[in-house]
Scaffold this motif. Structure first.
Motif, PDB file in Angstrom:
ATOM      1  N   TYR A   1      29.413   7.457 -54.729  1.00  0.00           N
ATOM      2  CA  TYR A   1      28.959   6.758 -53.532  1.00  0.00           C
ATOM      3  C   TYR A   1      29.940   5.630 -53.250  1.00  0.00           C
ATOM      4  O   TYR A   1      30.483   5.024 -54.173  1.00  0.00           O
ATOM      5  CB  TYR A   1      27.585   6.114 -53.749  1.00  0.00           C
ATOM      6  N   THR A   2      30.128   5.328 -51.986  1.00  0.00           N
ATOM      7  CA  THR A   2      30.889   4.140 -51.629  1.00  0.00           C
ATOM      8  C   THR A   2      29.975   2.921 -51.807  1.00  0.00           C
ATOM      9  O   THR A   2      28.749   3.052 -51.906  1.00  0.00           O
ATOM     10  CB  THR A   2      31.364   4.193 -50.166  1.00  0.00           C
ATOM     11  N   ALA A   3      30.565   1.749 -51.811  1.00  0.00           N
ATOM     12  CA  ALA A   3      29.766   0.523 -51.891  1.00  0.00           C
ATOM     13  C   ALA A   3      28.833   0.424 -50.686  1.00  0.00           C
ATOM     14  O   ALA A   3      27.689  -0.022 -50.813  1.00  0.00           O
ATOM     15  CB  ALA A   3      30.676  -0.692 -51.977  1.00  0.00           C
ATOM     16  N   GLU A   4      29.303   0.876 -49.543  1.00  0.00           N
ATOM     17  CA  GLU A   4      28.476   0.855 -48.334  1.00  0.00           C
ATOM     18  C   GLU A   4      27.255   1.756 -48.498  1.00  0.00           C
ATOM     19  O   GLU A   4      26.140   1.394 -48.097  1.00  0.00           O
ATOM     20  CB  GLU A   4      29.297   1.286 -47.115  1.00  0.00           C
ATOM     21  N   GLU A   5      27.452   2.935 -49.092  1.00  0.00           N
ATOM     22  CA  GLU A   5      26.320   3.842 -49.308  1.00  0.00           C
ATOM     23  C   GLU A   5      25.323   3.251 -50.294  1.00  0.00           C
ATOM     24  O   GLU A   5      24.100   3.345 -50.081  1.00  0.00           O
ATOM     25  CB  GLU A   5      26.826   5.199 -49.812  1.00  0.00           C
ATOM     26  N   VAL A   6      25.813   2.620 -51.354  1.00  0.00           N
ATOM     27  CA  VAL A   6      24.922   1.983 -52.329  1.00  0.00           C
ATOM     28  C   VAL A   6      24.144   0.859 -51.654  1.00  0.00           C
ATOM     29  O   VAL A   6      22.947   0.698 -51.885  1.00  0.00           O
ATOM     30  CB  VAL A   6      25.708   1.474 -53.560  1.00  0.00           C
ATOM     31  N   SER A   7      24.808   0.110 -50.786  1.00  0.00           N
ATOM     32  CA  SER A   7      24.149  -0.953 -50.045  1.00  0.00           C
ATOM     33  C   SER A   7      22.983  -0.397 -49.220  1.00  0.00           C
ATOM     34  O   SER A   7      21.893  -0.977 -49.200  1.00  0.00           O
ATOM     35  CB  SER A   7      25.163  -1.652 -49.131  1.00  0.00           C
ATOM     36  N   GLN A   8      23.206   0.726 -48.573  1.00  0.00           N
ATOM     37  CA  GLN A   8      22.148   1.348 -47.761  1.00  0.00           C
ATOM     38  C   GLN A   8      21.029   1.903 -48.637  1.00  0.00           C
ATOM     39  O   GLN A   8      19.846   1.753 -48.317  1.00  0.00           O
ATOM     40  CB  GLN A   8      22.736   2.453 -46.899  1.00  0.00           C
ATOM     41  N   ILE A   9      21.398   2.556 -49.739  1.00  0.00           N
ATOM     42  CA  ILE A   9      20.405   3.138 -50.640  1.00  0.00           C
ATOM     43  C   ILE A   9      19.499   2.057 -51.228  1.00  0.00           C
ATOM     44  O   ILE A   9      18.271   2.203 -51.256  1.00  0.00           O
ATOM     45  CB  ILE A   9      21.097   3.926 -51.770  1.00  0.00           C
TER      46      ILE A   9
ATOM     47  N   ARG B   1      29.193  -7.824 -55.933  1.00  0.00           N
ATOM     48  CA  ARG B   1      28.953  -8.826 -56.971  1.00  0.00           C
ATOM     49  C   ARG B   1      28.225  -8.214 -58.160  1.00  0.00           C
ATOM     50  O   ARG B   1      28.642  -8.367 -59.306  1.00  0.00           O
ATOM     51  CB  ARG B   1      28.137  -9.995 -56.413  1.00  0.00           C
ATOM     52  N   ALA B   2      27.145  -7.497 -57.885  1.00  0.00           N
ATOM     53  CA  ALA B   2      26.341  -6.911 -58.957  1.00  0.00           C
ATOM     54  C   ALA B   2      27.111  -5.809 -59.694  1.00  0.00           C
ATOM     55  O   ALA B   2      26.988  -5.666 -60.909  1.00  0.00           O
ATOM     56  CB  ALA B   2      25.032  -6.374 -58.393  1.00  0.00           C
ATOM     57  N   GLY B   3      27.914  -5.050 -58.969  1.00  0.00           N
ATOM     58  CA  GLY B   3      28.725  -4.023 -59.610  1.00  0.00           C
ATOM     59  C   GLY B   3      29.738  -4.635 -60.555  1.00  0.00           C
ATOM     60  O   GLY B   3      29.917  -4.177 -61.692  1.00  0.00           O
ATOM     61  N   ALA B   4      30.394  -5.695 -60.114  1.00  0.00           N
ATOM     62  CA  ALA B   4      31.392  -6.372 -60.953  1.00  0.00           C
ATOM     63  C   ALA B   4      30.746  -7.019 -62.176  1.00  0.00           C
ATOM     64  O   ALA B   4      31.353  -7.089 -63.244  1.00  0.00           O
ATOM     65  CB  ALA B   4      32.143  -7.420 -60.138  1.00  0.00           C
ATOM     66  N   ALA B   5      29.504  -7.474 -62.030  1.00  0.00           N
ATOM     67  CA  ALA B   5      28.786  -8.117 -63.135  1.00  0.00           C
ATOM     68  C   ALA B   5      28.142  -7.098 -64.077  1.00  0.00           C
ATOM     69  O   ALA B   5      27.564  -7.482 -65.089  1.00  0.00           O
ATOM     70  CB  ALA B   5      27.715  -9.053 -62.578  1.00  0.00           C
ATOM     71  N   GLY B   6      28.225  -5.814 -63.733  1.00  0.00           N
ATOM     72  CA  GLY B   6      27.622  -4.778 -64.570  1.00  0.00           C
ATOM     73  C   GLY B   6      26.140  -4.598 -64.337  1.00  0.00           C
ATOM     74  O   GLY B   6      25.467  -3.913 -65.101  1.00  0.00           O
ATOM     75  N   GLU B   7      25.606  -5.194 -63.280  1.00  0.00           N
ATOM     76  CA  GLU B   7      24.179  -5.100 -62.994  1.00  0.00           C
ATOM     77  C   GLU B   7      23.829  -3.803 -62.262  1.00  0.00           C
ATOM     78  O   GLU B   7      22.665  -3.404 -62.236  1.00  0.00           O
ATOM     79  CB  GLU B   7      23.733  -6.302 -62.172  1.00  0.00           C
ATOM     80  N   ILE B   8      24.809  -3.183 -61.640  1.00  0.00           N
ATOM     81  CA  ILE B   8      24.653  -1.866 -61.026  1.00  0.00           C
ATOM     82  C   ILE B   8      25.551  -0.923 -61.826  1.00  0.00           C
ATOM     83  O   ILE B   8      26.744  -1.191 -61.981  1.00  0.00           O
ATOM     84  CB  ILE B   8      25.059  -1.867 -59.540  1.00  0.00           C
ATOM     85  N   PRO B   9      24.994   0.166 -62.354  1.00  0.00           N
ATOM     86  CA  PRO B   9      25.778   1.040 -63.229  1.00  0.00           C
ATOM     87  C   PRO B   9      26.761   1.929 -62.462  1.00  0.00           C
ATOM     88  O   PRO B   9      26.644   2.110 -61.246  1.00  0.00           O
ATOM     89  CB  PRO B   9      24.701   1.902 -63.897  1.00  0.00           C
ATOM     90  N   GLY B  10      27.703   2.469 -63.195  1.00  0.00           N
ATOM     91  CA  GLY B  10      28.585   3.498 -62.664  1.00  0.00           C
ATOM     92  C   GLY B  10      29.711   3.029 -61.779  1.00  0.00           C
ATOM     93  O   GLY B  10      30.282   3.817 -61.031  1.00  0.00           O
ATOM     94  N   ARG B  11      30.076   1.761 -61.856  1.00  0.00           N
ATOM     95  CA  ARG B  11      31.150   1.239 -61.004  1.00  0.00           C
ATOM     96  C   ARG B  11      32.490   1.817 -61.427  1.00  0.00           C
ATOM     97  O   ARG B  11      32.827   1.849 -62.602  1.00  0.00           O
ATOM     98  CB  ARG B  11      31.200  -0.282 -61.098  1.00  0.00           C
ATOM     99  N   ILE B  12      33.237   2.302 -60.444  1.00  0.00           N
ATOM    100  CA  ILE B  12      34.563   2.878 -60.678  1.00  0.00           C
ATOM    101  C   ILE B  12      35.519   2.233 -59.690  1.00  0.00           C
ATOM    102  O   ILE B  12      35.254   2.195 -58.490  1.00  0.00           O
ATOM    103  CB  ILE B  12      34.553   4.401 -60.424  1.00  0.00           C
ATOM    104  N   ARG B  13      36.614   1.718 -60.197  1.00  0.00           N
ATOM    105  CA  ARG B  13      37.649   1.164 -59.323  1.00  0.00           C
ATOM    106  C   ARG B  13      38.691   2.246 -59.063  1.00  0.00           C
ATOM    107  O   ARG B  13      39.190   2.863 -59.995  1.00  0.00           O
ATOM    108  CB  ARG B  13      38.312  -0.049 -59.970  1.00  0.00           C
ATOM    109  N   VAL B  14      38.990   2.486 -57.810  1.00  0.00           N
ATOM    110  CA  VAL B  14      40.035   3.435 -57.409  1.00  0.00           C
ATOM    111  C   VAL B  14      41.028   2.626 -56.588  1.00  0.00           C
ATOM    112  O   VAL B  14      40.825   2.404 -55.400  1.00  0.00           O
ATOM    113  CB  VAL B  14      39.450   4.604 -56.588  1.00  0.00           C
ATOM    114  N   GLY B  15      42.053   2.143 -57.259  1.00  0.00           N
ATOM    115  CA  GLY B  15      42.960   1.223 -56.597  1.00  0.00           C
ATOM    116  C   GLY B  15      42.207  -0.039 -56.241  1.00  0.00           C
ATOM    117  O   GLY B  15      41.580  -0.660 -57.087  1.00  0.00           O
ATOM    118  N   ARG B  16      42.217  -0.396 -54.973  1.00  0.00           N
ATOM    119  CA  ARG B  16      41.474  -1.585 -54.519  1.00  0.00           C
ATOM    120  C   ARG B  16      40.067  -1.241 -54.071  1.00  0.00           C
ATOM    121  O   ARG B  16      39.301  -2.120 -53.692  1.00  0.00           O
ATOM    122  CB  ARG B  16      42.240  -2.249 -53.377  1.00  0.00           C
TER     123      ARG B  16
END
Length: 64
Positions: free
Chosen positions: A13-21, A31-46
């Motif tokens: 999912y994109t960050a925008e899709e997670v925001s909507q979900i 913020r929550a993804g970077a803090a580890g509060e939302i699981p499954g964060r993947i960085r693809v370049g920027r």
């Protein structure tokens, strides 16, 4: 030469899709993804993506 299948990429999912979900502001997703509060964060370049299976399990209350 064998007939190897190409590797299967995880569904994301994109960050925008997670925001909507989650119905939370986009900045909070970042913020929550970077803090580890939302699981499954993947960085693809920027860009930030989230593993869809991890998000779906987390929403259902299963271990992420």
């Amino acid at each position: 030469m064998g007939s190897q299948k190409p590797p299967t990429l995880p569904r994301t999912y994109t960050a925008e899709e997670v925001s909507q979900i989650l119905r939370i502001p986009l900045i909070e997703v970042y913020r929550a993804g970077a803090a580890g509060e939302i699981p499954g964060r993947i960085r693809v370049g920027r860009r930030t993506r989230f593993n869809a299976d991890a998000i779906d399990r987390w929403i259902r209350g299963e271990a992420a």
